[in-house]
Design an enzyme around this catalytic site. Sequence first.
Site, PDB file in Angstrom:
ATOM      1  N   ASP B 166    -113.784 -45.405  28.195  1.00  0.00           N
ATOM      2  CA  ASP B 166    -113.449 -44.912  29.541  1.00  0.00           C
ATOM      3  C   ASP B 166    -114.135 -43.592  29.881  1.00  0.00           C
ATOM      4  O   ASP B 166    -114.648 -43.422  30.985  1.00  0.00           O
ATOM      5  CB  ASP B 166    -111.931 -44.731  29.686  1.00  0.00           C
ATOM      6  CG  ASP B 166    -111.251 -45.973  30.237  1.00  0.00           C
ATOM      7  OD1 ASP B 166    -111.642 -47.076  29.815  1.00  0.00           O
ATOM      8  OD2 ASP B 166    -110.345 -45.843  31.077  1.00  0.00           O
ATOM      9  N   LYS B 242    -120.757 -45.638  32.476  1.00  0.00           N
ATOM     10  CA  LYS B 242    -120.097 -46.944  32.338  1.00  0.00           C
ATOM     11  C   LYS B 242    -120.082 -47.578  33.722  1.00  0.00           C
ATOM     12  O   LYS B 242    -119.325 -47.165  34.595  1.00  0.00           O
ATOM     13  CB  LYS B 242    -118.669 -46.755  31.804  1.00  0.00           C
ATOM     14  CG  LYS B 242    -117.926 -48.061  31.551  1.00  0.00           C
ATOM     15  CD  LYS B 242    -116.585 -47.840  30.866  1.00  0.00           C
ATOM     16  CE  LYS B 242    -115.865 -49.171  30.671  1.00  0.00           C
ATOM     17  NZ  LYS B 242    -114.582 -49.013  29.948  1.00  0.00           N
TER      18      LYS B 242
END
Lengths: 416, 416
Positions: B166, B242
């Site tokens: 994350d 990401k």
Amino acid sequence: MNPGDRVRVDRADRTYEGVLLPSSTDEQLVVKLEGGYNVGVDRDEADVAVLAEDVYEIDGTDATGDDAGSEIEFDDDLPTISLISTGGTIASTVDYRTGAVTAQFDAEDVLRAVPDLAGRANYRGRVVANILSENMEPPIWQDLARAVREEIEAGADGVVVMHGTDTMQYSASALSFMLETPVPIVFTGSQRSADRPSSDNVMNAVSAVEAAKSDCAEVVVCMHATESDDRCALHRGTRVRKNHTSRRDAFETVGAAPLGEVDYETETVEFRREYRERGETDLEIAPDLEGDVELLKFTPGMDPAFLDVVEGSDGLILEGTGLGHVHTDLIPRLEELIADGTTVVMTSQCLEGRVCDRVYDTGRDLLEAGVVEAGDTLPGTAKVKLMWALENSDDVEEAMGTSLAGEIQERSVPWA
Amino acid sequence: MNPGDRVRVDRADRTYEGVLLPSSTDEQLVVKLEGGYNVGVDRDEADVAVLAEDVYEIDGTDATGDDAGSEIEFDDDLPTISLISTGGTIASTVDYRTGAVTAQFDAEDVLRAVPDLAGRANYRGRVVANILSENMEPPIWQDLARAVREEIEAGADGVVVMHGTDTMQYSASALSFMLETPVPIVFTGSQRSADRPSSDNVMNAVSAVEAAKSDCAEVVVCMHATESDDRCALHRGTRVRKNHTSRRDAFETVGAAPLGEVDYETETVEFRREYRERGETDLEIAPDLEGDVELLKFTPGMDPAFLDVVEGSDGLILEGTGLGHVHTDLIPRLEELIADGTTVVMTSQCLEGRVCDRVYDTGRDLLEAGVVEAGDTLPGTAKVKLMWALENSDDVEEAMGTSLAGEIQERSVPWA
């Protein structure tokens, strides 16, 4: 000095040269610069010199939509396309050469600005706003939706919206939710102004008109598909994103191939995916918005005090990490906000892929706190949608998890 | 009940089953679940049943780095790689099977968890944190940097940091600014946990070790390059993002090709771009951070009250639109903040391409107000960098416009 004069304006340590435009207030001078942009200057603080009188003819404020007086004849064999200007680089091409900023421009103005548009359609012209798109605000989305409705009711076979590129994706999302349309509504803009050799404004304008004549009755964005002048991509309004600060092909459909393309050479419009066809739905408008919705991007170390700003708001979009997470310390505060009536919706800063808060503990805690998932809705689109859903949906939570205008994809479609 | 027991914990309407771990506080029970994750439960609110005693042997808190007692012999012909765990899906593979959460795991633990790592290196193991990465905080970046330094000082030829996905990009950025390193520092993680057939943890761990043995003495992220198990990409820590919530190849270098790749079959590491070579620099650490830096993403209709939260803060990263814009109404407030001593830095939500506030009036007004441009620095990286620069740079404004760790690219490098 009068509107239409070429002037030089000195204010503080900056000098502007351009054409004086009519201003809606006494306090401001509005000057159209060489690059096509307008600048507003405090009248009290400015020194103005008139360089030449009556350089440009400024259109009146007649907004009847009547293009009587135009030398362009109406061609029964051509469709009628309405061009709506909100400002930005592409609109400035039309505005600059015509000086039309107050209400209306006609077919002649359009063709003078972009001669390549000739012979493709009968044109109606209309100005909804003349702003840089970073200054776009939700009430203007509502004005724009109403203007589009009026144009379609007046017989437009398609609508082209000229819009600055900075916030085009937000406006396209807003119209996607506000309007059910029987004709195409095509946003276009320009990453390089008309006075630069690499300007994309002519190809984008021409392609947008071709798309507005097509069979796809959706709200789409039409911008360069590549860095060459070969074709424009047509992106669904709710899935498009400006993914580059300056490239002409900055706009991309996130997580899927674009809906279609306009080949600039052959002037053909092709679609690769299913779309709503022309005439499939009647014209409907639902322009109400709840303005009190915020978006917060979570990053490590974020001050929880940002959540205090949201207290009492109707909605909050969180741009979380990964599958849709924030620091677990924030969850009790979110639970309070939700208990107080704020709808809190989770999206992901990853941008691609859907949120899923059932996988990890943080996510499950967020769901238990009452946070609503928005699937793979883009964060910006989710903000616009929540503003709309709070006024127009009986069940906001269900609406946020359901695709209303293509904003949630069944599954990610691979890139072409 | 004792650490190492298998327990069932009931709290409110949720039940957890797993291995009880040592907890640093009396108020919390920490249970390692089947999936590998730890959950903390308020001791007072929980009903606990011991299902089996002493199921796992829990390591002690000896952090000497001595792996005496390990059955794995040290191989003089192999490099020594230090594996540092911060938690997350990939670390849980090691942690779960060893129960080591308090300080230290050794070569034997590593090879029991990922047998494919055998024969590639001598391993040292160390736990800095055991958290889900959405709970990562700047002080842990500092602990991590210090741990990496100690490992390199103790003779590691390369370091692998196991991290949740994350916020991996933020931590990788932090270490990029904090450390000058003579050896590779390779972040890796897993998008799918070890108990799922599609888990990416083995290939990512093996590839990260190979990258840590390579010649590239930079902070990089090593994750799947494609959806297949064929190769991992090596991304510069300050340029990686990401970009997908769930795909195994979620991590991408923004605006450029990755620095290099690890071919999983041939076990070769190849670089496509210039990098800092092993031994080129001495080990230096500058871990100080100014914690009071915020990031705000501007969207149309944003409540200006968010800027009040920033009042008195040392730094603010704006994630503006396009070339780096916000609504012009916000500019006077930004000017006040800057006058009060807040460094305000502009980045773009486009993510690709550099900000340039000299092109349009809004941008020029922002520059006049004292807003600093961050080139094409990613917004999240810019936040980490500003935290670092405020403590470590004599001229913060200049630092934000200069590439210190590859975060600003000379020009965008096309995708491979």
